[in-house]
Design a protein around this motif. Sequence first.
Motif, mmCIF file in Angstrom:
data_model
loop_
_atom_site.group_PDB
_atom_site.id
_atom_site.type_symbol
_atom_site.label_atom_id
_atom_site.label_comp_id
_atom_site.label_asym_id
_atom_site.label_seq_id
_atom_site.Cartn_x
_atom_site.Cartn_y
_atom_site.Cartn_z
ATOM 1 N N SER A 167 -35.886 29.690 17.604
ATOM 2 C CA SER A 167 -36.635 30.057 16.505
ATOM 3 C C SER A 167 -35.199 30.710 15.885
ATOM 4 N N HIS A 168 -33.976 30.868 16.235
ATOM 5 C CA HIS A 168 -33.818 32.279 16.179
ATOM 6 C C HIS A 168 -31.359 31.472 15.829
ATOM 7 N N SER A 169 -31.927 30.585 16.192
ATOM 8 C CA SER A 169 -30.636 29.448 16.279
ATOM 9 C C SER A 169 -30.273 28.605 14.827
ATOM 10 N N SER A 170 -29.303 28.558 14.889
ATOM 11 C CA SER A 170 -28.766 27.921 13.703
ATOM 12 C C SER A 170 -28.096 26.052 13.887
ATOM 13 N N GLY A 171 -28.573 25.385 13.515
ATOM 14 C CA GLY A 171 -28.219 24.409 13.983
ATOM 15 C C GLY A 171 -28.104 22.747 12.714
ATOM 16 N N ILE A 172 -27.336 21.551 12.613
ATOM 17 C CA ILE A 172 -27.378 20.852 12.011
ATOM 18 C C ILE A 172 -29.263 20.111 11.685
ATOM 19 N N VAL A 173 -29.654 19.819 10.900
ATOM 20 C CA VAL A 173 -31.139 19.378 10.258
ATOM 21 C C VAL A 173 -30.349 18.215 9.979
ATOM 22 N N GLU A 174 -31.035 16.931 9.795
ATOM 23 C CA GLU A 174 -30.600 15.581 8.566
ATOM 24 C C GLU A 174 -32.073 15.922 7.691
ATOM 25 N N LEU A 175 -32.584 16.503 6.689
ATOM 26 C CA LEU A 175 -33.600 15.622 5.714
ATOM 27 C C LEU A 175 -33.683 14.905 5.891
ATOM 28 N N GLY A 176 -35.460 15.220 5.955
ATOM 29 C CA GLY A 176 -36.137 13.368 5.627
ATOM 30 C C GLY A 176 -36.779 13.426 3.853
ATOM 31 N N GLU A 177 -37.793 12.954 3.763
ATOM 32 C CA GLU A 177 -38.266 13.192 2.135
ATOM 33 C C GLU A 177 -39.571 13.923 2.063
ATOM 34 N N ILE A 178 -39.232 14.944 0.864
ATOM 35 C CA ILE A 178 -40.267 15.676 0.432
ATOM 36 C C ILE A 178 -40.976 14.682 -0.081
ATOM 37 N N PRO A 179 -42.549 15.069 0.742
ATOM 38 C CA PRO A 179 -43.262 13.500 -0.070
ATOM 39 C C PRO A 179 -43.974 14.559 -1.964
ATOM 40 N N GLU A 180 -44.254 13.908 -3.057
ATOM 41 C CA GLU A 180 -44.721 13.904 -3.956
ATOM 42 C C GLU A 180 -46.301 14.597 -4.138
ATOM 43 N N LYS A 181 -47.426 15.447 -3.910
ATOM 44 C CA LYS A 181 -48.324 16.332 -4.200
ATOM 45 C C LYS A 181 -48.607 17.074 -4.632
ATOM 46 N N ARG A 182 -50.280 16.652 -4.463
ATOM 47 C CA ARG A 182 -50.814 17.804 -5.533
ATOM 48 C C ARG A 182 -52.430 17.911 -4.498
ATOM 49 N N LEU A 183 -53.045 19.422 -4.319
ATOM 50 C CA LEU A 183 -53.409 19.921 -3.388
ATOM 51 C C LEU A 183 -54.767 19.836 -3.959
ATOM 52 N N GLU A 184 -55.323 18.515 -3.977
ATOM 53 C CA GLU A 184 -56.968 17.691 -4.785
ATOM 54 C C GLU A 184 -58.004 18.906 -3.943
ATOM 55 N N LYS A 185 -58.578 18.866 -4.226
ATOM 56 C CA LYS A 185 -60.388 19.778 -3.672
ATOM 57 C C LYS A 185 -60.704 17.985 -3.507
ATOM 58 N N VAL A 186 -61.599 18.154 -2.388
ATOM 59 C CA VAL A 186 -62.049 17.912 -1.470
ATOM 60 C C VAL A 186 -63.284 17.387 -1.509
ATOM 61 N N ARG A 187 -64.435 16.484 -1.498
ATOM 62 C CA ARG A 187 -65.599 17.103 -1.195
ATOM 63 C C ARG A 187 -65.766 17.008 0.825
ATOM 64 N N TRP A 188 -67.152 17.457 0.836
ATOM 65 C CA TRP A 188 -67.068 17.953 2.123
ATOM 66 C C TRP A 188 -68.070 17.395 2.716
#
Length: 623
Positions: A181-202
Amino acid sequence: MLKDVILDEPGKRVFLLGNEAIARGAIEAGIDVFSAYPGTPSSEITDTLNSACKHLRGRMEYRMEYAVNEKVAFEVAVGASLAGKRGMTAMKHVGLNVAADSLFSFAYVGARGGFVCVSADDPSMHSSQNEQDNRWYGIAAKVPVVEPSSVGEAKEMVKLAFDLSERFGLPFILRSYTRLSHSSGIVELGEIPEKRLEKVRWERHPDTDVVLPAHARRLKPILQKKLADLEDFFASSDINWVDEADGKRGIIACGMSYNYAVEALENLGVEMPILKLSSMNPLPRKLIADFLANLDEVLVVEEVDPVVELQVRAMAKELDVEVHGKMDSYLPENFEYNVSIVQKGIARLAGKSYDYAHLLETAKSMAEIAPPRPPVLCPGCPHTATFYAIRKVVNELGNASLPSDIGCYTLGINKPLEAVDITICMGASVGTSNGLSYVLDDAIIATIGDSTFFHTGIPPLVNAVYNGNRFVLVVLDNSTTGMTGHQPHPGVDARGCGEKGHAVRIEDVCRAIGVRFVEVVKSYNIRAMEDALRRALKHDGPAVIVSKQPCAILWNRERKAKGIRITPFEVDEGCMECMKCVREFTCPAIYIQDGRPVIDPSLCAGCGVCAAVCPYRAIKPAR
């Protein structure tokens, strides 16, 4: 490194903290709801997602909150999952104890939207009251556990855990630990999805979501079948692999221990096959059996408990393979591993000499050169003033029991304050006070932090009101969750994603549950605190004193941000060298020079408590 966490450049390689990589993995996975109570070493996951949600708003939306405790946080994520959304929570290892009731039952119900619980273990107990291995929770609750071996893999494993959670209908535990958790390292970034937090029906699913005994009896075999299918998947998954090499001796290395083993082999100039494991539960037994089939001996390297070793020993009996690890002292059973510790075990397996004792002696001699730096309460810490008042009143009484709780204020155990007698776990100061009240003649003065009060302090206080148990509870209200990095809690008007919250006043809660003696005292006013304590001790029943003053670190920041000059205090010529400011009070800003107390102006917070303590009024604001 927040700018790299929210960077939308797939393929770019950045340097991230392990916890930041976990947060980035959640973002790339399209997390919908995140809830957590901060706890080291997991805190930065929560803080990173808190900061990121403000910057990603409009592009990638998710809901983030600071929960009142880990059980609530877990259940918030459960609610999201059952509605078909991706829910996540993070906590330190002991936090899962608080959430365990929900964990065991939710395993039967199963995930609908992806569910990931990050459990950050703390080998060597750098900031914890015990050293527990939460892989046992996975086995006991029948919940999958995965464990990354690097910072980069941590990000990817979060995404994989979400995908597998939905594919197999199971909640997942991702096990981290302090070093990862507290080490640092190299990370290859992936894609950030475009999304809305939309409400759904139960959509109702009472046959699975209501764990009545009749439903649970039907759901347990289904859960076992899910785990069996997942074990088959893990047997061929690329999160587990074998580094091939010749020889009849091999190594099974779990998570980050794989890196220690690889480096140790290089240092020794030895080649051995290594099975790197990241699926801790269920174990890929076929993969392990195939690895053992060509060996005479194997060393299992894992932190903290011999969880894998025990299972490998059971498998190896049929294959006539000798298993080494913690249980036969090839590796230590306790505390955090490093390359040198693992190298010692591998050297013994390989029959090579390794002068580990000389290494320890060298480290010991180097440590003796460094001055000791025990943890202390900060200059101007309001808890110091409160503990000073408590100690003064206790000295008048002759004796008292002083239960306390988990937080930076646990440092009140140190001399000269000695204001902490018992610390068990979150909320236990109030719980143990209930029991002590039945059997002690002495007074009981318990202390608990404001965040901890909301976490698990309220139910035992309700118990005290109901049963008429007599003790004094001092709530150390510094308006933050100080020990884990100054996160908000229900007692302040800030909440996740920078939104304004509705502050819940501790004194109002106490009065509402029936506490008849409730007073609020400014922490720096030690005379008022002493007076309140004396009166509270006479009250027949639970009495609560809220000792209120912002954390000195936050107070300093706030004044500097407003351009307010912090005036330090100094010791003038009226000092009679009685040393009361050192022997009875304590502050890191006060030190001894040529036999006289001196105040370091660069450390002094200007709280003035030391001036109130000085019997000769020789401490005054600096000119």
